[in-house]
Structure formats: structure tokens, C-alpha cells
Design an enzyme around this catalytic site. Sequence first.
Site, PDB file in Angstrom:
ATOM      1  N   ARG A 137       0.820  -1.233   0.000  1.00  0.00           N
ATOM      2  CA  ARG A 137       0.000   0.000   0.000  1.00  0.00           C
ATOM      3  C   ARG A 137       0.843   1.268   0.000  1.00  0.00           C
ATOM      4  O   ARG A 137       0.394   2.323   0.480  1.00  0.00           O
ATOM      5  CB  ARG A 137      -0.960   0.045   1.194  1.00  0.00           C
ATOM      6  N   ARG A 194      -2.940   6.558   1.045  1.00  0.00           N
ATOM      7  CA  ARG A 194      -3.405   7.713   1.812  1.00  0.00           C
ATOM      8  C   ARG A 194      -2.395   8.361   2.748  1.00  0.00           C
ATOM      9  O   ARG A 194      -2.584   9.487   3.178  1.00  0.00           O
ATOM     10  CB  ARG A 194      -4.655   7.314   2.615  1.00  0.00           C
ATOM     11  N   ARG A 215      -6.300  12.849  -4.740  1.00  0.00           N
ATOM     12  CA  ARG A 215      -7.626  12.363  -4.361  1.00  0.00           C
ATOM     13  C   ARG A 215      -8.611  13.490  -4.071  1.00  0.00           C
ATOM     14  O   ARG A 215      -9.818  13.253  -4.024  1.00  0.00           O
ATOM     15  CB  ARG A 215      -7.532  11.403  -3.174  1.00  0.00           C
ATOM     16  N   ASP A 237      -6.871  -2.305  -7.134  1.00  0.00           N
ATOM     17  CA  ASP A 237      -7.498  -3.000  -6.016  1.00  0.00           C
ATOM     18  C   ASP A 237      -7.757  -4.433  -6.457  1.00  0.00           C
ATOM     19  O   ASP A 237      -7.999  -4.689  -7.639  1.00  0.00           O
ATOM     20  CB  ASP A 237      -8.821  -2.325  -5.643  1.00  0.00           C
ATOM     21  N   TYR A 243     -15.467 -11.788  -0.218  1.00  0.00           N
ATOM     22  CA  TYR A 243     -16.151 -10.497  -0.372  1.00  0.00           C
ATOM     23  C   TYR A 243     -17.450 -10.641  -1.171  1.00  0.00           C
ATOM     24  O   TYR A 243     -18.473 -10.040  -0.846  1.00  0.00           O
ATOM     25  CB  TYR A 243     -15.239  -9.500  -1.085  1.00  0.00           C
TER      26      TYR A 243
END
Lengths: 333, 333
Positions: B21, B25, B34, B70, B143
Site C-alpha cells: 500500500r 493515503r 484524491r 485494487d 467479499y
Amino acid sequence: MSFLQTLQGRRGDRVPIWLMRQAGRYLPEYRELRTRHSFLEMVRTPELAAEATLQPTRRFGFDAAIIFSDIMTPLEALGIEIEFAPGPIIRRPLRVRPDIERLELRDDPAPYVGEALRLARAQLPEEIGLIGFCGAPLTLAAYLVEGGGSKDFEHFRRLLRADPDAMHVLLNRLTELSVAYVRMQAGSGAQAIMLFDSWAGLHDAATYAEFGVPYNRRIMEAAGDAGAARIAFALGASHVLDALAEIPCDAVGVDWRTDLAQARRILPGRALQGNLDPAVLFADRATIEREARRVLDAASEVPHVFNLGHGIWPQTPIEAVSGLVRFVHSYTR
Amino acid sequence: MSFLQTLQGRRGDRVPIWLMRQAGRYLPEYRELRTRHSFLEMVRTPELAAEATLQPTRRFGFDAAIIFSDIMTPLEALGIEIEFAPGPIIRRPLRVRPDIERLELRDDPAPYVGEALRLARAQLPEEIGLIGFCGAPLTLAAYLVEGGGSKDFEHFRRLLRADPDAMHVLLNRLTELSVAYVRMQAGSGAQAIMLFDSWAGLHDAATYAEFGVPYNRRIMEAAGDAGAARIAFALGASHVLDALAEIPCDAVGVDWRTDLAQARRILPGRALQGNLDPAVLFADRATIEREARRVLDAASEVPHVFNLGHGIWPQTPIEAVSGLVRFVHSYTR
């Protein structure tokens, strides 16, 4: 063998069985009680808690009853307010050291649990064991710092790394509370104390050895001194089995992912409790019996209390539970 | 050694590093992007995805870049709609067999990811590796059946037990999709393919051997045939390391809880990637360096790509990351 004899290390033909969360939402008579009472009201009212404790043993013939409560219950005595929705929510999480240092044991922890244990013990047939329990300090700390359940418990794990001294202060406070709480339970009719370390699996072995084991040991020593048999359960913890071996206890609860043969090797001299995957109870009867037999066979060389490897799920079919109890009771090694 | 040389089994003085990752963020320049583009817009716009891919290597001098995407991205090609909030949400989860049997591969999976890989590769210095990735079928299925992330994935695990045949149908469809997807990525500039089995840890070893391993194997074989180096990563999976050894790959990603020495024993001949606890990056510099050294020392006998044991957290201080990269690059065995 009875549940308690098995914890004492004896093995016989008949394997005792109970299920984690056996007093709970999958049970119609429990759901009926809950239409009239909130979860917290039931926990705090000894007659209601005792009734919920006894319901599953009446219906299924389990070999042990576990007191209807929650691992967060005694935290009130530290002045912490908890809500349930249904998981625990702490509106004022402990994120900084001053909040932690302010904690002090104000009252006897959850005296209503003691009263519920006395009521339940008085109504239970003698051969059925009564279990009290408490949460492991490191698991309680996870909820208190995070503010509730979480996937990664980032606030909690961050505080542990950024201010390990503050974490030890918190764990010490929680351990003092838990020691008082298990002594009270053992003195109120709990013949066994189960320690739930539900979030042990968040930590690597070195971290668990430093922040988990010493506190769990103090609680289990206190439970033993008070005359209770002791079960240690850590979820997702196959990578910390060596550390679990350092915790004094009579039995180790094994989750559904942990290999029973490996647990046997690493934990000699302990009874094992577990470890059927709760999801298996949604399969057909032949599959349930095949998987239950696999568990029974894997534990046939040690004193074994049959259980699930995690709490029973709310949607579980009642017939699957009664069939499982019959199957386990009819199994002979 | 470069990242790719290390995956090829070579060991040198310099240990390569990248972080799961790393495009995300915690990075100010990513957060800036973003403010103008949604997550999905960034994933689906090759110029934006390539830019996010390159940002962390520019700032920190990482030895590899991983394509910004993703694991749920290619599922669109099966006609499944995914939202992110920020975790994946599937508004129409697959709960019954007819929904599963209806799935078919309608389009080439996520061609925009191929274009982003080409753009990124063209701008990356030659010595920096470019990683494509895909989700393991069993994790994608978790999921899709559950409808999103979950603590216990009860719907998913229930379907697996109640209708294992339907689960195998689903896993086969997801594997066909993933095989096409990793081939496309390898043909578009991805020199390594990483398989993320983020929910491997839900399953006991026998279940993982039946429902996880065969599908992961097919994907890794396809990636190898397409000329890519291969990294297999399973989270919370120390209890299924034996099963992981059955999956063909050049390196195994090790989570922060799995003991590197044990991984070395069970996975001979593989490079190891990992496994600093992402929470450690919130500690002081001396602690970060001590813990990073522990990881480096534990892996010093094998080809080792330094990484975290899980994705970097959004709040991670930038200086902690730059300090870590400097420390790892200056470490000599």
C-alpha cells in the site's frame, strides 16, 4: 467423564461437550427473553442471567453451563461506560496516557455476576459444571483504546508501539480488576474460569510474550489459588502456542484453525477444548458428523472437552446442535 | 541486489525494500490527487493510476513499484458491480447457487490496468521492479458472498460448508478471470505478479488445502508461463504455511505475526518478503530501527525483500518511512 473430571486430566469413554456462546441468539427461548429485556438488563439482573445460563443445558444436555455475561462487564468498576450494539462500544476510548493513569478500581467488579452464579449453581444438576470467565487484559485493552471492535485495531496497536509504558500501566490496572473478578466468581460457585483472549491473534509472538502472557498468568494463578479449574482460550493464536504454554491452566481452548495435533505437541499435560468450525453446523448431518469425528479423533489421546472453535453463530439451526450433542455423547474412542 | 534479482534467488549486501500500500493515503501527494479524483476514477484512468504508482518510488527510492489498483478491480468483467467506502461493497452479494452459475467472463478484465502498467514501466528507472497483482479466488469469493468486509464472514463460510460444490463453481470462475488478468498484466510490463490471499486466515488447513491452494496454483502457473516472477502473500496464515508451500512461486510474503525462521524452514528455496509490523512505524526512531534490524537479521540467510507485514496505515508519519528506507539500504548482513 464429567466436564470437571476432564479438566482435572482424566479421560473416559464419554467426551463432555458445551459450546461457546451457547446461551445466546440462536436459541428461541433466549430470543423470547430478549423481546422483553435488553442485553445489559439481562447481564445485570441475576435472575435473568441465571435463566439464560441454564436454558441451553436444559434443552441440549450440555455438560457445562457458562455464566451469561460479557468480557466487558467488570470494566464498569473502573469507571468505564460500555454500550453494546451488539459488539462493545466505548464512547470515550483511552487514547492518551493521562486517561489511562486516571483509571482506578472504584467498586467490587460486577457483584451481580456473583449472584447470578449462585442462582445458577443452585439450580444446576451437580454433575454439570459451571464456568465463570473474564477477558484477557490485552483483549480488553484493545477494545478500550480502539473504542470498539475493529479489523486492524490501529489506534490500539499504535499506542502499544508508541507508548509501551502506558500500555503496561493499562494492562496492570486491567489485571488487578480481573484478579478480583475471577476470585469473586470462584467464590460464588464458578468451578472453572475461562480466560478469553479474543484478540491475541493481532500480535506477533514477541509482543504477545511481553504484553499478553505475564498478565494472563497473574489472572490464572489467582483463579487457581481460589480453587477453580482454568481454561485459557486465545483466538487466531496458532502462532503464539509456545507463549500460551507459559500460562498456568488445566485446559487450552483451541480455535477452529489451530491443528489439534500441533496443540497437543506444544501443550503437553493440558486438556484440550475445541475445535469444530462453527460454520460446519450449517452443513448436512453427514458432514457435521464427519467433521465432529475428525475433531474427536484428533483429540483422542488427551483429556478432551468437545466445543466449537469459536462462539456459535446466531443463525445456527437448533437441530444441528442437538444432533451434534447426541453424536459426541455416543462417540467412543 | 535489485528487487527482481532477489526474487530470482540471489542474495547480496543490499536488501531491496518496498511497502504494501505504498501508493496510498499516508502520502501527501496522493491525498492531493484524491481531492480531485475518486478512488475508482484513479484506478480506471491509466495516467492517474500510473502517477499514483510512481509517487512513492520518487519520494522514497523504493526498489519496486506496485500498480495502483485494487484486488476487486477485474471483477467488473464478470458483470459484478463493486463500490468502495473505502472497503469494497457488493450491493448484490452472491448467496445462492443460481447467482453463482450465472457469472461469465464478458470482457477482457480491466484493460485500463494494462495501460497503466505500460505508462508506469515507461517512466520507471530500469532497475526498479514493477509489480502487478491479483486477489486469490478464495479471498475474492469471501467479499462476493459476504457483500463486503466482515469480522467472521459468516455468509461466506456458511455457503462453503452448506454447498461446497457451488463454492467450487465460484472459485473456478474467479480463477479463469484471474488467469486472464495476470497474463494481461505480465504482457503489459508487470515483471512480478503478487497474489493477495488476504482472508486465507479464516480457514483451517484442510479447508484451505481444498478451496485455496488448487486455484492459487493455477494462477501462479499462468503468471510463471507468462514470464513474471511470483510472490504469494497470505494474511494471518501461519497455520497454513505447509499448504502455501504447495503453491508455485519465487517468494512468499510473510505477515507480521508469522515467524520468519519458521517460514524459512517450511518454505526452503523461496525468497521471503516482509514482515515489519506496520504499527512499529508509529514508534520512535530507535525502536523502528531495532525492530527493522530484527526482521533483517531473521531473514539474513535467505533472499529477502524488506516489506511490512501488512499494508501501511493511512496515518503513518512520512519521516518514519524515509528513515526506514535509509536504514534498510544501509544495513549490511
